[in-house]
Design an enzyme around this catalytic site. Structure first.
Site, PDB file in Angstrom:
ATOM      1  N   ARG A 100       0.836  -1.201   0.000  1.00  0.00           N
ATOM      2  CA  ARG A 100       0.000   0.000   0.000  1.00  0.00           C
ATOM      3  C   ARG A 100       0.873   1.253   0.000  1.00  0.00           C
ATOM      4  NH1 ARG A 100      -5.225  -1.518   0.260  1.00  0.00           N
ATOM      5  NH2 ARG A 100      -5.496  -3.619   1.104  1.00  0.00           N
ATOM      6  N   ASP A 101       0.463   2.225  -0.819  1.00  0.00           N
ATOM      7  CA  ASP A 101       1.189   3.491  -0.889  1.00  0.00           C
ATOM      8  C   ASP A 101       1.075   4.210   0.459  1.00  0.00           C
ATOM      9  OD1 ASP A 101       2.103   5.460  -3.518  1.00  0.00           O
ATOM     10  OD2 ASP A 101       1.782   6.412  -1.557  1.00  0.00           O
ATOM     11  N   ILE A 102       2.177   4.771   0.919  1.00  0.00           N
ATOM     12  CA  ILE A 102       2.224   5.432   2.223  1.00  0.00           C
ATOM     13  C   ILE A 102       1.425   6.733   2.212  1.00  0.00           C
ATOM     14  CG2 ILE A 102       4.286   6.887   1.889  1.00  0.00           C
ATOM     15  CD1 ILE A 102       5.299   5.708   4.584  1.00  0.00           C
TER      16      ILE A 102
ATOM     17  N   ASN B 184       4.873   6.257 -13.842  1.00  0.00           N
ATOM     18  CA  ASN B 184       5.517   7.527 -14.158  1.00  0.00           C
ATOM     19  C   ASN B 184       6.966   7.271 -14.571  1.00  0.00           C
ATOM     20  OD1 ASN B 184       3.209   9.010 -13.382  1.00  0.00           O
ATOM     21  ND2 ASN B 184       3.826   8.931 -11.236  1.00  0.00           N
TER      22      ASN B 184
ATOM     23  N   GLU C  80       9.223   9.850  -8.681  1.00  0.00           N
ATOM     24  CA  GLU C  80       9.966  10.243  -7.481  1.00  0.00           C
ATOM     25  C   GLU C  80      10.887   9.139  -6.987  1.00  0.00           C
ATOM     26  OE1 GLU C  80       6.957  11.391  -4.721  1.00  0.00           O
ATOM     27  OE2 GLU C  80       6.602  13.319  -5.717  1.00  0.00           O
ATOM     28  N   VAL C  81      10.451   7.902  -7.134  1.00  0.00           N
ATOM     29  CA  VAL C  81      11.253   6.772  -6.670  1.00  0.00           C
ATOM     30  C   VAL C  81      11.750   6.004  -7.902  1.00  0.00           C
ATOM     31  CG1 VAL C  81      11.296   4.665  -5.290  1.00  0.00           C
ATOM     32  CG2 VAL C  81       9.899   6.604  -4.545  1.00  0.00           C
TER      33      VAL C  81
ATOM     34  N   HIS D 251       7.466   1.270 -10.673  1.00  0.00           N
ATOM     35  CA  HIS D 251       6.306   0.846  -9.897  1.00  0.00           C
ATOM     36  C   HIS D 251       5.041   1.188 -10.654  1.00  0.00           C
ATOM     37  CE1 HIS D 251       7.877   4.746  -8.604  1.00  0.00           C
ATOM     38  NE2 HIS D 251       6.612   5.150  -8.536  1.00  0.00           N
ATOM     39  N   MET D 252       4.082   0.296 -10.548  1.00  0.00           N
ATOM     40  CA  MET D 252       2.769   0.513 -11.141  1.00  0.00           C
ATOM     41  C   MET D 252       1.838   0.932 -10.007  1.00  0.00           C
ATOM     42  SD  MET D 252       0.450  -2.411 -12.940  1.00  0.00           S
ATOM     43  CE  MET D 252       1.305  -2.521 -14.498  1.00  0.00           C
ATOM     44  N   HIS D 253       1.250   2.126 -10.128  1.00  0.00           N
ATOM     45  CA  HIS D 253       0.248   2.567  -9.159  1.00  0.00           C
ATOM     46  C   HIS D 253      -1.079   1.902  -9.524  1.00  0.00           C
ATOM     47  CE1 HIS D 253       2.441   6.206  -7.528  1.00  0.00           C
ATOM     48  NE2 HIS D 253       3.063   6.091  -8.683  1.00  0.00           N
TER      49      HIS D 253
HETATM   50  P1  AMP Z   1       6.160   8.141  -8.161  1.00  0.00           P
HETATM   51  O1  AMP Z   1       5.890   9.600  -8.060  1.00  0.00           O
HETATM   52  O2  AMP Z   1       5.431   7.493  -9.321  1.00  0.00           O
HETATM   53  O3  AMP Z   1       7.638   7.818  -8.156  1.00  0.00           O
HETATM   54  O4  AMP Z   1       5.512   7.481  -6.895  1.00  0.00           O
HETATM   55  C1  AMP Z   1       6.213   7.134  -5.746  1.00  0.00           C
HETATM   56  C2  AMP Z   1       5.192   6.688  -4.746  1.00  0.00           C
HETATM   57  O5  AMP Z   1       5.843   5.971  -3.720  1.00  0.00           O
HETATM   58  C3  AMP Z   1       4.412   7.827  -4.082  1.00  0.00           C
HETATM   59  O6  AMP Z   1       3.022   7.660  -4.318  1.00  0.00           O
HETATM   60  C4  AMP Z   1       4.777   7.691  -2.603  1.00  0.00           C
HETATM   61  O7  AMP Z   1       3.715   8.011  -1.748  1.00  0.00           O
HETATM   62  C5  AMP Z   1       5.169   6.220  -2.512  1.00  0.00           C
HETATM   63  N1  AMP Z   1       6.090   5.871  -1.437  1.00  0.00           N
HETATM   64  C6  AMP Z   1       7.284   6.459  -1.149  1.00  0.00           C
HETATM   65  N2  AMP Z   1       7.866   5.852  -0.096  1.00  0.00           N
HETATM   66  C7  AMP Z   1       7.020   4.863   0.290  1.00  0.00           C
HETATM   67  C8  AMP Z   1       7.055   3.885   1.335  1.00  0.00           C
HETATM   68  N3  AMP Z   1       8.078   3.804   2.194  1.00  0.00           N
HETATM   69  N4  AMP Z   1       6.012   3.023   1.436  1.00  0.00           N
HETATM   70  C9  AMP Z   1       4.976   3.106   0.589  1.00  0.00           C
HETATM   71  N5  AMP Z   1       4.886   3.990  -0.420  1.00  0.00           N
HETATM   72  C10 AMP Z   1       5.891   4.874  -0.564  1.00  0.00           C
END
Ligand code: AMP
Length: 116
Positions: free
Chosen positions: A30-32, A88, A96-97, A101-103
């Site tokens: 689950r997204d934080i 993204n 951002e990460v 990852h697939m949302h």
């Molecule tokens: P993106 O902008 O597509 O790179 O999305 C990165 C996502 O990772 C964001 O929706 C964040 O809320 C999520 N995220 C970052 N750190 C964590 C974590 N430790 N656990 C769960 N989700 C995270």
């Protein structure tokens, strides 16, 4: 060699996360910072920084990400109403990460795609 992100630590269970699925190829949690009632991330266990880095050898993993998304949507009870899958890529894509990852977002009407 790409630099690890926090997602590698989640895969190895070195830091806490609400993991909803894991197998040999992918992990989902689950997204934080959920942007919808259901917001999960499905990621490959292998570190692939961006969609630009996906290789032919990753095709099975990419396919698994979709079958896991389908399964999780069903389990979450959002399959029939519908949901959105987003990936993204890089700066302009809002990534951002840097571990792909697939949302999986659902649980309410999401409306048309909006861009920031
Ligand atoms: P993106 O902008 O597509 O790179 O999305 C990165 C996502 O990772 C964001 O929706 C964040 O809320 C999520 N995220 C970052 N750190 C964590 C974590 N430790 N656990 C769960 N989700 C995270």
């Amino acid at each position: 060699m790409a630099e690890e992100t926090i997602f590698s630590k989640i895969i190895r269970k070195e830091i806490p996360a609400d993991i909803v699925y894991q197998d040999d190829l992918v992990t989902a949690f689950r997204d934080i910072n959920p942007r919808a009632p259901s917001h999960m991330l499905i990621i490959p266990n292998k570190l692939i920084p961006t969609v630009n880095d996906i290789e032919a050898e990753d095709e099975a993993t990419m396919g698994r990400m979709f079958t896991v998304a389908r399964k999780l949507a069903e389990e979450e009870g959002i399959a029939d109403d519908g949901y959105r899958l987003i990936m993204n890529c890089n700066n302009y894509g809002g990534q951002e990460v840097y571990h792909i990852h697939m949302h999986l977002l659902g649980g309410r009407p999401l409306g048309p795609i909006t861009v920031g």
